[in-house]
Design a protein around this motif. Structure first.
Motif, PDB file in Angstrom:
ATOM      1  N   PRO A 171       0.792  -1.237   0.000  1.00  0.00           N
ATOM      2  CA  PRO A 171       0.000   0.000   0.000  1.00  0.00           C
ATOM      3  C   PRO A 171       0.822   1.283   0.000  1.00  0.00           C
ATOM      4  CG  PRO A 171      -0.059  -1.033   2.167  1.00  0.00           C
ATOM      5  CD  PRO A 171       0.663  -1.988   1.259  1.00  0.00           C
ATOM      6  N   LYS A 172       0.863   1.927  -1.147  1.00  0.00           N
ATOM      7  CA  LYS A 172       1.355   3.297  -1.239  1.00  0.00           C
ATOM      8  C   LYS A 172       0.179   4.263  -1.095  1.00  0.00           C
ATOM      9  CE  LYS A 172       5.522   2.355  -3.932  1.00  0.00           C
ATOM     10  NZ  LYS A 172       5.549   0.922  -3.631  1.00  0.00           N
ATOM     11  N   LEU A 177      -8.871   4.415   1.171  1.00  0.00           N
ATOM     12  CA  LEU A 177      -8.766   5.870   1.052  1.00  0.00           C
ATOM     13  C   LEU A 177      -9.265   6.354  -0.309  1.00  0.00           C
ATOM     14  CD1 LEU A 177      -5.351   6.530   2.833  1.00  0.00           C
ATOM     15  CD2 LEU A 177      -7.671   6.709   3.765  1.00  0.00           C
ATOM     16  N   LEU A 178      -8.897   5.648  -1.382  1.00  0.00           N
ATOM     17  CA  LEU A 178      -9.428   6.038  -2.688  1.00  0.00           C
ATOM     18  C   LEU A 178     -10.935   5.816  -2.736  1.00  0.00           C
ATOM     19  CD1 LEU A 178      -8.920   7.132  -5.506  1.00  0.00           C
ATOM     20  CD2 LEU A 178      -8.484   4.790  -6.282  1.00  0.00           C
ATOM     21  N   HIS A 179     -11.410   4.768  -2.096  1.00  0.00           N
ATOM     22  CA  HIS A 179     -12.855   4.517  -2.018  1.00  0.00           C
ATOM     23  C   HIS A 179     -13.559   5.713  -1.390  1.00  0.00           C
ATOM     24  CE1 HIS A 179     -16.539   2.747  -0.174  1.00  0.00           C
ATOM     25  NE2 HIS A 179     -16.557   2.017  -1.274  1.00  0.00           N
ATOM     26  N   MET A 210     -12.875  -3.392  -2.407  1.00  0.00           N
ATOM     27  CA  MET A 210     -13.220  -3.319  -0.981  1.00  0.00           C
ATOM     28  C   MET A 210     -14.004  -4.558  -0.560  1.00  0.00           C
ATOM     29  SD  MET A 210     -12.263  -0.433   0.678  1.00  0.00           S
ATOM     30  CE  MET A 210     -13.540  -0.064   1.891  1.00  0.00           C
ATOM     31  N   GLN A 211     -15.002  -4.918  -1.354  1.00  0.00           N
ATOM     32  CA  GLN A 211     -15.845  -6.063  -1.019  1.00  0.00           C
ATOM     33  C   GLN A 211     -15.056  -7.369  -1.031  1.00  0.00           C
ATOM     34  OE1 GLN A 211     -18.995  -5.971   0.086  1.00  0.00           O
ATOM     35  NE2 GLN A 211     -18.909  -3.731  -0.028  1.00  0.00           N
ATOM     36  N   ALA A 215      -9.210  -3.710   1.404  1.00  0.00           N
ATOM     37  CA  ALA A 215      -9.269  -2.332   1.896  1.00  0.00           C
ATOM     38  C   ALA A 215      -7.904  -1.784   2.274  1.00  0.00           C
ATOM     39  CB  ALA A 215     -10.218  -2.238   3.092  1.00  0.00           C
ATOM     40  N   ASP A 216      -7.053  -2.633   2.854  1.00  0.00           N
ATOM     41  CA  ASP A 216      -5.752  -2.160   3.331  1.00  0.00           C
ATOM     42  C   ASP A 216      -4.628  -2.400   2.326  1.00  0.00           C
ATOM     43  OD1 ASP A 216      -5.686  -4.902   3.539  1.00  0.00           O
ATOM     44  OD2 ASP A 216      -4.789  -4.947   5.543  1.00  0.00           O
TER      45      ASP A 216
END
Length: 239
Positions: A171-172, A177-179, A210-211, A215-216
């Motif tokens: 994760p960069k 966060l984009l969501h 996400m689903q 998410a991370d």
């Protein structure tokens, strides 16, 4: 002067507007600068609360990530009162290569949401077209080479191609966060009476990631549901 950069709108409102928050604790004349990505209404609420206490506030979201922050090359889009921006300019110039005054409070937030919606749109478009190229039998490295010298070139193509090829999802910029940013950008567009069909498509891709539990992970995780939909693994065989 106090600068903040927080992940979610709820974090920003809590840090600034709670009874023990920054606005309540700041002395008159203090300058508060928030670099978070939030909606313009959040910025206006904070600015109004700050003004009532004789405190100055700028919304100054940034683009460029941790690498840009470390190198002092961030893009910084600033909303607020011009004299306050002038006061903050030496600090902002030390942090950023492109520092632009956008207008009244909330204008920086508007610019940042537009930027991040374009990031999502370009990212989905790049992944889709690489999938098309692969399924059509084109060598993807050759495609990348010609696109980099053609009108289809973009910052996302330049930054993301090698990471897509390596399947680098460290994760960069986290998917969650984009969501959040795309949701806020689409809400802003709707309030302006503009439908962003491309933004909706980008949001659908990041929502699918996400689903799927990413998410991370990096926002490039939108690749995975798009691969499943296409029935092919980018740079590889069927997933």
């Amino acid at each position: 002067m106090v600068c903040t950069c927080l992940p979610m709108p709820a974090d920003v409102e809590r840090v600034y507007l709670e009874p023990d928050g920054l606005v309540a604790a700041a002395r008159p004349g203090t300058l508060l600068i928030d670099h978070s990505t939030v909606g313009p209404d959040t910025c206006r609420r904070i600015a109004a609360a700050a003004r009532a206490r004789g405190v100055h506030f700028l919304d100054a979201p940034v683009s460029g990530g941790p690498a840009g922050a470390q190198a002092g090359t961030l893009g910084i889009m600033v909303g607020g009162e011009w004299p306050v921006f002038e006061q903050a300019r030496p600090v902002l110039d030390a942090m950023g290569k492109t520092v632009v005054y956008m207008g009244p409070t909330g204008s920086g937030a508007v610019a940042k949401l537009i930027n991040n919606l374009l990031v999502g749109v370009h990212q989905r478009a790049l992944i889709e077209m690489l999938l098309v190229g692969q399924k059509a039998g084109v060598d993807l490295d050759a495609l990348h080479q010609v696109l980099m010298g053609s009108s289809g070139r973009s910052a996302i193509l330049e930054m993301m191609y090698a990471r897509l090829k390596a399947r680098d999802l460290e994760p960069k910029f986290r998917t969650e966060l984009l969501h959040k940013d795309l949701r806020l950008a689409l809400e802003m567009a709707a309030e302006c009476g503009v439908r962003s069909a491309t933004g909706e498509a980008a949001f659908a891709a990041i929502e699918a990631a996400m689903q799927a539990g990413y998410a991370d992970r990096d926002t490039l995780a939108m690749l995975l549901p798009l691969e499943r939909e296409a029935g092919v693994q980018l740079f590889g065989a069927s997933p």
